[in-house]
Design a protein around this motif. Structure first.
Motif, short mmCIF file in Angstrom:
data_model
loop_
_atom_site.label_atom_id
_atom_site.label_comp_id
_atom_site.label_asym_id
_atom_site.label_seq_id
_atom_site.Cartn_x
_atom_site.Cartn_y
_atom_site.Cartn_z
N PRO A 1 58.26 64.11 -0.62
CA PRO A 1 57.52 62.90 -0.24
C PRO A 1 56.04 63.15 0.04
O PRO A 1 55.20 62.32 -0.24
CB PRO A 1 58.23 62.41 1.03
N ASN A 2 55.73 64.33 0.61
CA ASN A 2 54.33 64.57 0.97
C ASN A 2 53.62 65.47 -0.02
O ASN A 2 52.55 66.01 0.26
CB ASN A 2 54.26 65.17 2.38
N ASP A 3 54.23 65.64 -1.18
CA ASP A 3 53.71 66.50 -2.23
C ASP A 3 53.30 67.87 -1.68
O ASP A 3 52.17 68.33 -1.82
CB ASP A 3 52.52 65.83 -2.95
N ALA A 4 54.26 68.51 -1.03
CA ALA A 4 54.01 69.81 -0.40
C ALA A 4 53.57 70.84 -1.42
O ALA A 4 52.80 71.75 -1.11
CB ALA A 4 55.27 70.27 0.33
N VAL B 1 60.69 60.26 -3.92
CA VAL B 1 61.40 59.93 -2.68
C VAL B 1 62.71 59.21 -3.01
O VAL B 1 62.78 58.48 -3.99
CB VAL B 1 60.57 59.01 -1.75
N PRO B 2 63.74 59.42 -2.18
CA PRO B 2 64.97 58.64 -2.40
C PRO B 2 64.78 57.23 -1.83
O PRO B 2 63.90 57.02 -1.00
CB PRO B 2 66.04 59.39 -1.60
N ASN B 3 65.61 56.31 -2.28
CA ASN B 3 65.59 54.97 -1.70
C ASN B 3 66.62 54.94 -0.58
O ASN B 3 67.83 54.96 -0.82
CB ASN B 3 65.91 53.92 -2.77
N GLY C 1 54.73 68.72 -18.36
CA GLY C 1 55.05 68.21 -17.02
C GLY C 1 55.95 66.99 -16.98
O GLY C 1 56.09 66.36 -15.92
N CYS C 2 56.58 66.65 -18.10
CA CYS C 2 57.51 65.52 -18.06
C CYS C 2 58.70 65.85 -17.15
O CYS C 2 59.25 64.98 -16.47
CB CYS C 2 58.03 65.19 -19.45
N VAL C 3 59.07 67.14 -17.14
CA VAL C 3 60.26 67.54 -16.37
C VAL C 3 60.05 67.45 -14.86
O VAL C 3 61.01 67.58 -14.10
CB VAL C 3 60.74 68.97 -16.71
N SER C 4 58.79 67.26 -14.41
CA SER C 4 58.60 67.11 -12.97
C SER C 4 59.43 65.94 -12.46
O SER C 4 59.89 65.95 -11.32
CB SER C 4 57.14 66.84 -12.64
N CYS C 5 59.58 64.92 -13.27
CA CYS C 5 60.41 63.77 -12.87
C CYS C 5 61.69 63.73 -13.71
O CYS C 5 62.79 63.56 -13.17
CB CYS C 5 59.65 62.47 -13.06
N HIS C 6 61.53 63.82 -15.03
CA HIS C 6 62.70 63.76 -15.92
C HIS C 6 63.38 65.12 -15.92
O HIS C 6 63.27 65.89 -16.88
CB HIS C 6 62.27 63.37 -17.34
N HIS D 1 59.39 57.09 -7.95
CA HIS D 1 58.03 57.62 -8.11
C HIS D 1 57.04 56.47 -8.20
O HIS D 1 57.34 55.42 -8.76
CB HIS D 1 57.93 58.45 -9.40
N ASP D 2 55.86 56.74 -7.68
CA ASP D 2 54.75 55.80 -7.82
C ASP D 2 54.32 55.83 -9.30
O ASP D 2 53.89 56.86 -9.80
CB ASP D 2 53.61 56.27 -6.91
N MET D 3 54.47 54.72 -9.98
CA MET D 3 54.16 54.69 -11.41
C MET D 3 52.85 53.96 -11.70
O MET D 3 52.53 53.67 -12.86
CB MET D 3 55.31 54.06 -12.20
N GLY D 4 52.12 53.64 -10.65
CA GLY D 4 50.80 53.07 -10.87
C GLY D 4 50.80 51.56 -11.02
O GLY D 4 51.85 50.91 -11.02
N GLU D 5 49.61 51.03 -11.17
CA GLU D 5 49.41 49.58 -11.17
C GLU D 5 50.04 48.88 -12.38
O GLU D 5 50.52 47.76 -12.29
CB GLU D 5 47.92 49.24 -11.08
#
Lengths: 399, 427
Positions: free
Chosen positions: A161-164, A172-174, A280-285, A313-317
Motif C-alpha cells: 500500500p505504501n510502495d515500500a 491494495v486489497p479491497n 514491468g507488466c508483471v508488477s500487477c499481472h 491499483h490506481d489506474m489513473g484519470e
C-alpha cells in the motif's frame, strides 16, 4: 432371389454406414481452444454436480412465471457469460451511486445496480440524475476455483500500500464487511472486522458463493434464501432459486478448468513473455499464484498462471468513472486476469472489448488507458520496437 | 385466476378429446387386426379415390390424403406414421444412435350430408407422450367460391403448415423454419371462409380465418429468444384467447398447371394479455407474419421444387432486452429429382429420388443498440437426401444434415452433422 439379395445388400450397406457414421460428424474443437470444461480428476459424483451446475448456469433461463424480475438485466447467467468467456457490451450492467469509500448514497433510488429492464407491466429503473456510474461487461469466468483458493496471506504478501519498494506500484486489497450469510474461509485475515474481497472488477465480492447470490438477485431479479429481498418492491419474498441450485452453480464455477495456453513453443511467444516481464507488466499481472489446500485434488496446492495479483491499483484519470465499491477508490481497479485473453473474441462475437466496460477494441487500445501506477509500464509498452510489441501481443494472444 | 366454470369446461373438453382418441384408436386397432389376419373381409375397406378435380392446391392438403372407406359408412379413416434412426453430433458431442418414433397421425373424415363434411386429425408424438388435435373442422359448401369452415382449423400460413404429412416429403425432418420459427402444425379453434375457382390451366384459391392465437410466452420463454412455437404449449389455447382478440389468417394462392403454385399469406393479431377482468394491464402488442410459398415441377426433367419464406414482426416491450428480437425470418427450398421410375424390388411403380433441402432461420434480425454490430441467433442447414418410394404412399428416406448455428453474439458457430434414415407411410 435377386430382389432379396439386393434388398439384403442395401440394408447391410446402410447398417455398416451407420456404424461408421460418427466419422462424418463435426469434431470437437481442441481443449485448449475452449474455455468451458472441468478441471481434471473430478470423481463421478463431482462430475454430476458440475453438469448440474453447468445446466443451471447456461440453460436455466428465467421467465416471469419462474420469477424473472420484475426488474432485471438479463434472463440467465449464460446470457452474459457466453461460453464462460468474456462478455459483450450488449449485456453490460451499470452500477451507480458511490463515489468514495463511504458507501452508496443512492440506495433508495435503486442503487447500486441499475435494473434497466422490466417484465411487461413494470417500469424499469432509470439512472438518477447526479449519480456517477460505471458500466461493466462480464469477465471470463474460467479457473475461478484456483483464484478462490489463493490464501489471504498470499494476497496480502503481494500488497504494497505504501510502495515500500518504490517501484511505483502500490496494490491494495479491497477490505469490505461480510454479509451475514457468508462465513469467512479458513485462514481468513481481518482488518477492523473487514475481509479481503477478490471477485468482480473492483474486487467487491468475497467468494464465488457471494458473487452468485448477488448475481441472481441483482442481475436476474431472482430471490434466494440468502438475498430474499425483491429488487423492485424491497420486500422479502419466497426463494425463487433453490439453495441446491446455487450450490451447484458455485461448484461449477469452482471447478471450471483454467484456460490453457496455446503456442507455448512459438519463438515469438517465448520472447514476448520475456518482454512482458522486462517492461514491468508483471508488477500487477502476476504470472503465477499458488492455491492452498482444497478438497478437490486438481485445485489443491497448485501453481497456476492467471496474470493477476487480485489487488486494486490506481489506474489513473482515464479509467476513473467516479464510481466505486467497498473500500476501493473510483480510479482503482482489480488487475484483470489475462488468462483466456486470446480466446476473448470467440465469446465477444469476433471483436475485442477490453477493460471493465469494453471500451478498448484491441490490446494496444487497452494499454492506452493504463495510467496511474501503470504509467511506466504503458510508456515502456509504446516505446517498444514494432517487432517487440508484436511479439508481446502474440504472447498475450496465446493466453 | 381461472374460474371454476373454465376449469370444468377444460375438464370436459379433455374428456371429450380423450373419448375421440380412444374411439379412433379402437377403430384403428380393428383395422390393423383386419390387415394382419384377414379374418374379416378386407374388401369392406375401400381406398377412397381422391377427388381429382378438386385436388391440386396446398389448401386442399387436408382432404387430399389417402383414406379408407368403411363399407357403406360415410366415415373414412386414414393416417400416417413417421419413424427415424439418426446419428447426429454437434461440435464433436454425439447423442449416439437414436431411434425415434416421431409421430403417428390419425384422420377420420365423414361426409355428414350433402355438401357438409367433417375431418379430424389427431397426432401422437414422442411415443404417445404428446397428443394433440391438429384439425377437427366441419365444412359447409355453399359454392365453390364460398365454403364455411369451423372447429379446430389449421392456420394457412405458408404452405407447410397445412401440407405437413410426413409421407409427402423426401426429408426425415420438418423444415426448421416450420417448426422453430413458425409453430409446427399450428392450429387453433376458429372459423372462416375459403373458396376456389378454376379456369383452364388456372386455379385461384383464398382462405380467411379468425381463430385463437399466440400469447405472451412468445417473448417470455426458456428458449431465451422470441419464439412463436412456444405458444403451442399453452393448453388453454383452444378455449381462451390470451389477448381476447382473434388472430386473423388469410391466404391467397394462384396455380397454373404448367408453371406452379404461388401463395401469399398473412397471420397477425394482438398476442399479449393486455387486460384482465376489464382492467388494463399493459399495452397491446402485435405479432404479424408474412409468408410466401411456391412450388413447381420443371417440365421434362420432372424436378420438383418447393419453397417457403417467412417474415415475422413482433412488438417486444420497450423495457425488454434485445435478447428477444422484434424481427425474424427464414425459409427453405427443397429440390427433388426423380432418377429412376420403374419396377424396383418387385414394386411396380417405384421411384428413386435424389433431393436436397437448403434452409435458413434468423430469430433476431437487427443490430445491437450498444455496438451497432449484427445480431446473430441464426442458422443454415443443407440436407442432401436419397428417397425411395415403393408406392406413392410410402417413402424410405436417407438424409445427411450439415448445419451451422450461431449464437446471438455471432460467435464461432456450432457445427452439427449426421445421418438420418427414416420411414414414413400413410396407412
Amino acid at each position: 432371389m435377386k430382389k432379396i439379395s439386393i434388398a439384403f445388400i442395401l440394408s447391410l450397406v446402410v447398417l455398416l454406414g451407420a456404424e461408421s457414421c460418427s466419422k462424418l460428424e463435426p469434431t470437437l474443437p481442441k481443449n485448449a481452444d475452449l474455455l468451458d470444461g472441468s478441471v481434471d480428476g473430478l470423481s463421478s459424483s463431482e462430475n454430476q454436480q458440475f453438469l448440474s451446475g453447468d445446466k443451471a448456469f447456461n440453460d436455466l433461463v428465467f421467465t416471469p412465471e419462474t420469477g424473472l424480475g420484475p426488474l432485471f438485466v438479463a434472463t440467465s447467467c449464460g446470457s452474459c457469460h457466453t461460453g464462460d468467456g468474456k462478455g459483450h457490451p450488449f449485456t453490460e450492467l451499470t452500477r451507480f451511486g458511490q463515489s468514495d469509500s463511504n458507501g452508496n448514497s443512492f440506495l433508495a433510488q435503486g442503487g447500486p445496480q441499475l435494473q434497466h429492464r422490466a417484465i411487461p407491466g413494470y417500469t424499469p429503473e432509470n439512472l438518477p440524475t447526479g449519480a456517477t456510474f460505471s458500466k461493466l461487461i462480464a469477465p471470463v469466468i474460467t479457473g475461478l476455483g484456483f483464484l478462490e483458493s489463493v490464501s489471504d496471506a498470499d494476497i496480502l504478501a503481494m500488497a504494497d500500500p505504501n510502495d515500500a519498494n518504490s517501484d511505483g506500484i502500490s496494490g491494495v486489497p479491497n477490505w469490505v464487511s461480510l454479509p451475514s450469510y457468508i462465513s469467512p474461509s479458513a485462514g481468513a485475515i481481518t482488518q477492523n472486522g473487514k475481509y479481503i474481497h477478490r471477485f468482480g472488477k473492483k474486487a467487491s465480492s468475497y467468494n464465488l458463493f457471494h458473487q452468485t447470490v448477488k448475481a441472481y438477485s441483482q442481475d436476474i431479479g431472482i430471490t434466494s434464501l440468502y438475498e430474499p429481498h425483491d429488487t423492485y418492491s424491497g420486500l422479502e419474498s419466497d426463494p425463487e432459486v433453490s439453495s441446491q441450485i446455487i450450490q451447484n452453480v458455485v461448484f461449477y464455477l469452482h471447478t471450471l478448468k483454467a484456460p490453457v495456453q496455446r503456442n507455448i513453443d512459438d519463438a515469438d511467444v517465448i520472447q514476448g513473455k520475456q518482454i512482458f516481464v522486462n517492461i514491468g507488466c508483471v508488477s500487477c499481472h502476476k504470472e503465477s499464484l499458488t492455491t492452498s489446500y482444497s478438497p478437490i485434488a486438481a485445485i489443491s496446492n497448485k501453481v497456476f498462471h492467471p496474470y493477476t495479483d487480485l489487488l486494486l491499483h490506481d489506474m489513473g484519470e482515464s479509467l476513473n468513472d467516479g464510481y466505486t465499491e467497498g473500500g476501493a477508490l473510483s480510479y482503482e481497479w482489480r488487475t484483470a486476469p489475462l488468462w483466456g485473453l486470446g480466446l476473448a473474441k470467440n465469446s465477444q462475437g469476433g471483436e475485442l472489448f477490453l477493460l471493465h466496460d469494453g471500451r478498448a477494441k484491441s490490446i494496444e487500445g487497452a494499454l492506452n488507458y493504463h495510467g496511474g501506477e501503470a504509467v511506466v509500464a504503458r510508456t515502456n509498452f509504446f516505446n517498444l520496437s514494432d517487432t517487440d510489441r508484436k511479439k508481446l501481443v502474440k504472447f498475450l494472444e496465446s493466453l | 385466476m381461472r374460474t371454476l366454470y373454465q376449469r370444468l369446461r377444460s375438464k370436459k373438453l379433455q374428456q371429450y378429446c380423450f373419448k375421440i382418441i380412444i374411439q379412433s384408436f379402437f377403430i384403428f386397432c380393428l383395422l390393423a387386426f383386419n390387415f394382419s389376419y384377414s379374418q374379416i373381409d378386407s374388401t369392406l375397406l375401400k381406398r377412397v379415390s381422391r377427388d381429382t378435380v378438386k385436388q391440386g392446391m396446398n389448401m386442399d392438403a387436408v382432404y387430399n390424403r389417402p383414406f379408407l372407406g368403411l363399407g357403406k359408412s360415410p366415415v373414412s379413416i386414414g393416417g400416417y406414421m413417421e419413424a427415424n434412426w439418426q446419428h447426429i453430433g454437434t461440435n464433436g458431442v454425439s447423442e449416439g444412435h437414436q431411434f425415434q418414433f416421431r409421430r403417428m397421425t390419425l384422420f377420420v373424415a365423414s361426409g355428414i350430408g350433402k355438401r357438409i363434411k367433417f375431418l379430424s386429425e389427431i397426432e401422437l408424438e414422442e411415443g404417445g407422450k404428446e397428443l394433440g388435435i391438429e384439425f377437427a373442422a366441419i365444412d359447409f359448401e355453399f359454392h365453390s367460391l364460398l365454403n364455411l369452415r369451423g372447429g379446430i382449423i389449421m392456420n394457412p400460413i405458408g404452405a407447410f403448415n397445412q401440407n405437413h404429412d410426413g409421407p409427402k416429403w423426401e426429408f426425415t425432418d420438418r423444415p426448421i423454419s416450420a417448426t422453430q420459427l413458425l409453430p409446427a402444425t399450428w392450429s387453433n379453434t376458429g372459423f372462416g371462409l375459403y373458396g376456389k375457382q378454376y379456369s383452364k390451366n388456372w386455379m385461384f384459391g383464398y382462405e380467411l380465418y379468425l381463430s385463437g392465437g399466440f400469447d405472451n410466452s412468445i417473448i417470455a420463454n426458456t428458449q431465451n429468444k422470441t419464439f412463436l412455437p412456444e405458444a403451442k404449449k399453452n393448453p388453454e389455447r383452444f378455449e381462451e384467447i390470451a389477448s381476447g382478440l382473434p388472430l386473423f389468417t388469410g391466404k391467397m394462392a394462384v396455380k397454373n398447371k404448367k408453371i406452379g403454385e404461388l401463395g401469399l399469406s398473412y397471420m397477425g393479431g394482438v398476442y399479449n394479455t393486455f387486460q384482465e377482468d376489464g382492467i388494463v394491464l399493459d399495452e397491446k402488442r402485435r405479432v404479424d407474419v408474412f409468408a410466401i410459398d411456391f412450388n413447381s415441377t420443371l417440365p421434362k426433367l420432372n424436378t420438383f421444387i418447393t419453397a417457403e419464406w417467412v417474415n415475422i414482426f413482433v412488438q417486444v416491450p420497450t423495457t425488454y432486452t434485445q435478447q428477444f428480437g422484434n424481427r425474424q425470418q427464414g425459409g427453405f427450398i427443397d429440390i427433388v429429382q426423380p432418377v429412376l421410375r420403374r419396377k424396383m424390388l418387385g414394386w411396380e411403380k417405384a421411384v428413386l429420388n435424389i433431393a436436397c433441402r437448403f434452409e435458413y432461420v434468423d430469430w433476431n434480425v437487427g443490430t445491437f443498440k450498444s455496438t451497432g454490430g449484427n445480431i446473430g441467433d441464426q442458422l443454415w442447414s443443407v440436407m442432401p437426401a436419397i428417397s425411395f418410394r415403393p408406392n406413392v404412399q410410402t417413402v424410405f428416406r436417407f438424409n445427411y444434415r450439415y448445419m451451422q448455428q450461431k449464437d446471438i453474439l455471432n460467435n464461432p458457430p456450432s457445427l452439427t452433422g449426421g445421418f438420418i434414415a427414416g420411414l414414413s407411410t400413410y396407412f
